[in-house]
Design a protein around this motif. Structure first.
Motif, mmCIF file in Angstrom:
data_model
loop_
_atom_site.group_PDB
_atom_site.id
_atom_site.type_symbol
_atom_site.label_atom_id
_atom_site.label_comp_id
_atom_site.label_asym_id
_atom_site.label_seq_id
_atom_site.Cartn_x
_atom_site.Cartn_y
_atom_site.Cartn_z
ATOM 1 N N VAL A 1 24.939 46.803 -29.927
ATOM 2 C CA VAL A 1 25.076 46.994 -28.571
ATOM 3 C C VAL A 1 24.729 46.011 -27.572
ATOM 4 C CG1 VAL A 1 24.473 49.627 -29.030
ATOM 5 C CG2 VAL A 1 22.767 48.142 -28.548
ATOM 6 N N MET A 2 23.765 45.188 -28.031
ATOM 7 C CA MET A 2 23.472 44.062 -26.849
ATOM 8 C C MET A 2 24.727 43.128 -26.808
ATOM 9 S SD MET A 2 20.621 40.854 -27.147
ATOM 10 C CE MET A 2 21.785 39.874 -28.049
ATOM 11 N N MET A 3 25.705 42.956 -27.796
ATOM 12 C CA MET A 3 26.779 42.282 -27.445
ATOM 13 C C MET A 3 27.612 42.912 -26.118
ATOM 14 S SD MET A 3 27.823 41.249 -31.175
ATOM 15 C CE MET A 3 29.482 40.561 -30.708
ATOM 16 N N ALA A 4 27.845 44.280 -26.253
ATOM 17 C CA ALA A 4 28.484 44.977 -25.477
ATOM 18 C C ALA A 4 27.921 44.707 -23.881
ATOM 19 C CB ALA A 4 28.636 46.569 -25.634
ATOM 20 N N ALA A 5 26.475 44.846 -24.033
ATOM 21 C CA ALA A 5 25.780 44.695 -22.687
ATOM 22 C C ALA A 5 25.886 43.337 -22.187
ATOM 23 C CB ALA A 5 24.299 44.975 -22.798
ATOM 24 N N ASP B 1 24.598 16.946 -22.466
ATOM 25 C CA ASP B 1 25.118 18.164 -21.443
ATOM 26 C C ASP B 1 26.461 18.543 -21.719
ATOM 27 O OD1 ASP B 1 26.283 15.949 -20.312
ATOM 28 O OD2 ASP B 1 25.498 15.885 -18.254
ATOM 29 N N ASP B 2 27.036 18.543 -22.509
ATOM 30 C CA ASP B 2 28.405 18.709 -22.963
ATOM 31 C C ASP B 2 28.801 20.103 -23.099
ATOM 32 O OD1 ASP B 2 29.238 15.987 -22.785
ATOM 33 O OD2 ASP B 2 29.343 15.865 -24.906
ATOM 34 N N LEU B 3 27.350 20.689 -23.685
ATOM 35 C CA LEU B 3 27.296 22.393 -24.263
ATOM 36 C C LEU B 3 26.156 22.859 -24.220
ATOM 37 C CD1 LEU B 3 29.583 24.597 -25.065
ATOM 38 C CD2 LEU B 3 28.729 23.982 -27.256
ATOM 39 N N ARG B 4 25.805 24.180 -23.903
ATOM 40 C CA ARG B 4 24.403 24.549 -23.902
ATOM 41 C C ARG B 4 24.832 25.684 -24.806
ATOM 42 N NH1 ARG B 4 20.159 25.664 -19.325
ATOM 43 N NH2 ARG B 4 19.736 23.326 -19.535
ATOM 44 N N ILE B 5 23.961 25.828 -25.823
ATOM 45 C CA ILE B 5 24.153 26.857 -26.826
ATOM 46 C C ILE B 5 22.756 27.628 -27.153
ATOM 47 C CG2 ILE B 5 23.961 25.141 -28.888
ATOM 48 C CD1 ILE B 5 25.808 27.248 -30.399
ATOM 49 N N TYR B 6 22.789 28.665 -27.237
ATOM 50 C CA TYR B 6 21.579 29.602 -27.329
ATOM 51 C C TYR B 6 21.585 30.475 -28.768
ATOM 52 C CZ TYR B 6 17.941 33.336 -26.580
ATOM 53 O OH TYR B 6 16.810 33.837 -26.436
ATOM 54 N N SER B 7 20.719 30.173 -29.644
ATOM 55 C CA SER B 7 21.174 30.595 -30.988
ATOM 56 C C SER B 7 19.900 31.606 -31.312
ATOM 57 C CB SER B 7 21.159 29.397 -32.011
ATOM 58 O OG SER B 7 21.267 30.004 -33.418
ATOM 59 N N LYS B 8 20.264 32.685 -32.238
ATOM 60 C CA LYS B 8 19.139 33.711 -32.348
ATOM 61 C C LYS B 8 19.369 34.645 -33.599
ATOM 62 C CE LYS B 8 15.459 36.200 -31.030
ATOM 63 N NZ LYS B 8 13.779 35.414 -30.680
ATOM 64 N N ASN B 9 18.599 34.619 -34.482
ATOM 65 C CA ASN B 9 18.485 35.705 -35.411
ATOM 66 C C ASN B 9 17.689 36.887 -34.810
ATOM 67 O OD1 ASN B 9 17.550 37.477 -37.346
ATOM 68 N ND2 ASN B 9 17.558 35.845 -38.945
ATOM 69 N N MET B 10 18.463 37.814 -34.803
ATOM 70 C CA MET B 10 18.053 38.925 -33.740
ATOM 71 C C MET B 10 17.047 39.762 -34.531
ATOM 72 S SD MET B 10 21.900 40.224 -32.199
ATOM 73 C CE MET B 10 21.121 41.454 -31.083
ATOM 74 N N TRP B 11 17.078 39.734 -35.714
ATOM 75 C CA TRP B 11 16.553 40.907 -36.780
ATOM 76 C C TRP B 11 17.156 42.313 -36.325
ATOM 77 C CZ3 TRP B 11 12.136 44.514 -36.395
ATOM 78 C CH2 TRP B 11 11.550 44.950 -37.684
ATOM 79 N N PHE B 12 17.590 42.726 -37.487
ATOM 80 C CA PHE B 12 18.547 43.934 -37.521
ATOM 81 C C PHE B 12 17.992 45.141 -36.971
ATOM 82 C CE2 PHE B 12 16.145 44.181 -41.423
ATOM 83 C CZ PHE B 12 16.258 45.541 -41.960
ATOM 84 N N ARG B 13 16.508 45.188 -36.791
ATOM 85 C CA ARG B 13 15.773 46.228 -36.438
ATOM 86 C C ARG B 13 15.057 45.871 -35.092
ATOM 87 N NH1 ARG B 13 12.286 48.694 -41.380
ATOM 88 N NH2 ARG B 13 13.730 49.328 -42.794
ATOM 89 N N ASN B 14 15.685 44.904 -34.284
ATOM 90 C CA ASN B 14 15.147 44.415 -32.989
ATOM 91 C C ASN B 14 14.910 45.524 -32.102
ATOM 92 O OD1 ASN B 14 14.695 43.320 -30.377
ATOM 93 N ND2 ASN B 14 15.356 41.531 -31.234
ATOM 94 N N GLY B 15 13.803 45.936 -31.317
ATOM 95 C CA GLY B 15 13.641 47.051 -30.552
ATOM 96 C C GLY B 15 13.436 46.513 -29.030
ATOM 97 N N GLN B 16 13.582 45.281 -28.880
ATOM 98 C CA GLN B 16 13.491 44.639 -27.678
ATOM 99 C C GLN B 16 14.705 44.129 -27.077
ATOM 100 O OE1 GLN B 16 9.839 42.179 -27.060
ATOM 101 N NE2 GLN B 16 8.879 43.397 -28.530
ATOM 102 N N LEU B 17 15.799 44.989 -27.037
ATOM 103 C CA LEU B 17 17.179 44.084 -26.919
ATOM 104 C C LEU B 17 17.437 44.010 -25.651
ATOM 105 C CD1 LEU B 17 19.453 46.435 -29.423
ATOM 106 C CD2 LEU B 17 18.506 43.926 -29.717
ATOM 107 N N ALA B 18 16.656 44.693 -24.678
ATOM 108 C CA ALA B 18 16.937 44.462 -23.150
ATOM 109 C C ALA B 18 16.223 43.098 -22.824
ATOM 110 C CB ALA B 18 16.442 45.603 -22.409
ATOM 111 N N ALA B 19 15.153 42.829 -23.376
ATOM 112 C CA ALA B 19 14.511 41.585 -23.187
ATOM 113 C C ALA B 19 15.160 40.393 -23.506
ATOM 114 C CB ALA B 19 13.059 41.553 -23.598
ATOM 115 N N LEU B 20 15.697 40.489 -24.888
ATOM 116 C CA LEU B 20 16.327 39.493 -25.530
ATOM 117 C C LEU B 20 17.625 39.219 -24.584
ATOM 118 C CD1 LEU B 20 17.129 37.465 -27.479
ATOM 119 C CD2 LEU B 20 18.068 39.295 -29.009
ATOM 120 N N ALA B 21 18.496 40.237 -24.005
ATOM 121 C CA ALA B 21 19.592 40.063 -23.272
ATOM 122 C C ALA B 21 19.047 39.291 -22.129
ATOM 123 C CB ALA B 21 20.494 41.342 -23.063
ATOM 124 N N ASP B 22 17.911 39.722 -21.526
ATOM 125 C CA ASP B 22 17.911 39.050 -20.261
ATOM 126 C C ASP B 22 17.445 37.379 -20.539
ATOM 127 O OD1 ASP B 22 17.816 41.456 -18.842
ATOM 128 O OD2 ASP B 22 15.720 41.718 -18.742
#
Length: 293
Positions: free
Chosen positions: A131-135, A89-110
């Motif tokens: 744009v997801m990084m900015a969101a 429990d020292d650190l929680r990390i989320y890793s994701k290859n987003m895919w450069f053409r990802n069309g579900q950015l809102a769902a991924l951000a959620d």
């Protein structure tokens, strides 16, 4: 007489096939000699299973012992990774290859928000999906990206302030230094090339050069494009003194073949769980890791 000759030929072919099988499994450990052998490591577990099946056929004791040894060697360096590890429990990390053409950015951000991760490692950050990084700046205001091409950036997002940043000299990793109250540490988002005949070994070496210069605990996560027991990944692990978070699971489907490409590594390992595709061709990995060796 003909039947005896055919039996001898069949027995010889079985012996020759067994030797080739043993040689293939042994060479899967020789990735340091040539990257082609690291590609062979992708077959290490299936080769160990075939060695086990070959034990049912009649053969000399020497070959039988060699098969048994290769079963233990092949399975012993792979199978334990498929099982869970002690809680961390020292650190929680989320890793994701987003895919450069990802069309579900809102769902991924959620999903990233819902994960309650301390840091996020992203790969294939493109002009279109950046744009997801900015969101996510309201939750992860401290961000670092290494842009290796218009479609393939590597990024780390953090809740805590970033003290220093690093980029590899070719596409391999983006790293940030954080201080979460227990002293400085590094988080690296990794995206290596495909295995031989592509440049996995070269990009891993580029990552190792960065990792070797980092001072303090390191957590690395991302799309390694090769399995966690491969020489290229093991070299990165050894440089930063890391263990893989478990259990490892397939995260990418290559025409029906499940591949274990995305994983997380930390000084004390950790526990991993897997998230949905969410517009990508890779599953996400959410891991709770230990910074203590």
């Amino acid at each position: 007489m003909r039947d005896v000759t055919e039996m001898k030929l069949l027995f010889w072919m079985m012996q020759a096939g067994t030797v080739c099988l043993l040689l293939a499994l042994i060479l899967s450990f020789a990735g340091a000699l040539h990257p082609a052998f690291d590609s062979l490591s992708l077959l290490r577990l299936p080769l160990a299973i075939v060695c086990l099946l070959f034990l049912v056929f009649p053969m000399g004791m020497r070959l039988r012992l060699m098969l048994a040894a290769c079963v233990m060697l092949g399975a012993g360096t792979t199978v334990p990774m498929f099982f869970g590890a002690d809680d961390a429990d020292d650190l929680r990390i989320y890793s994701k290859n987003m895919w450069f053409r990802n069309g579900q950015l809102a769902a991924l951000a959620d999903d990233i928000r819902d994960s309650d991760a301390d840091v996020v490692a992203l790969q294939e950050v493109s002009r279109g999906n950046r744009v997801m990084m900015a969101a996510l700046r309201d939750v992860y205001p401290h961000q670092h990206i290494c842009t290796f091409s218009g479609w393939n950036g590597v990024a780390v997002l953090s809740r805590e302030p970033i003290l220093q940043t690093r980029c590899s000299d070719r596409r391999a990793l983006a790293a940030v230094q954080l201080d979460r109250g227990q002293g400085p540490m590094w988080v690296a988002s990794v995206h290596l090339s495909w295995p031989f005949p592509y440049g996995n070994a070269t990009s891993a070496q580029s990552a190792i050069e960065v990792l070797d210069a980092l001072d303090g605990p390191v957590v690395m996560a991302g799309d390694f494009n090769i399995f966690p027991w491969a020489n290229s990944v093991q070299g990165m692990q050894q440089t930063a003194d890391l263990k893989v978070a478990q259990p490892v699971r397939p995260t990418y489907d290559l025409r029906g073949v499940p591949l274990l490409l995305d994983h997380v590594h930390a000084p004390g390992g950790g526990t991993a769980q897997y998230r949905g595709l969410l517009g990508s061709d890779h599953l996400g990995v959410l891991a709770d890791v230990s910074l203590k060796p």
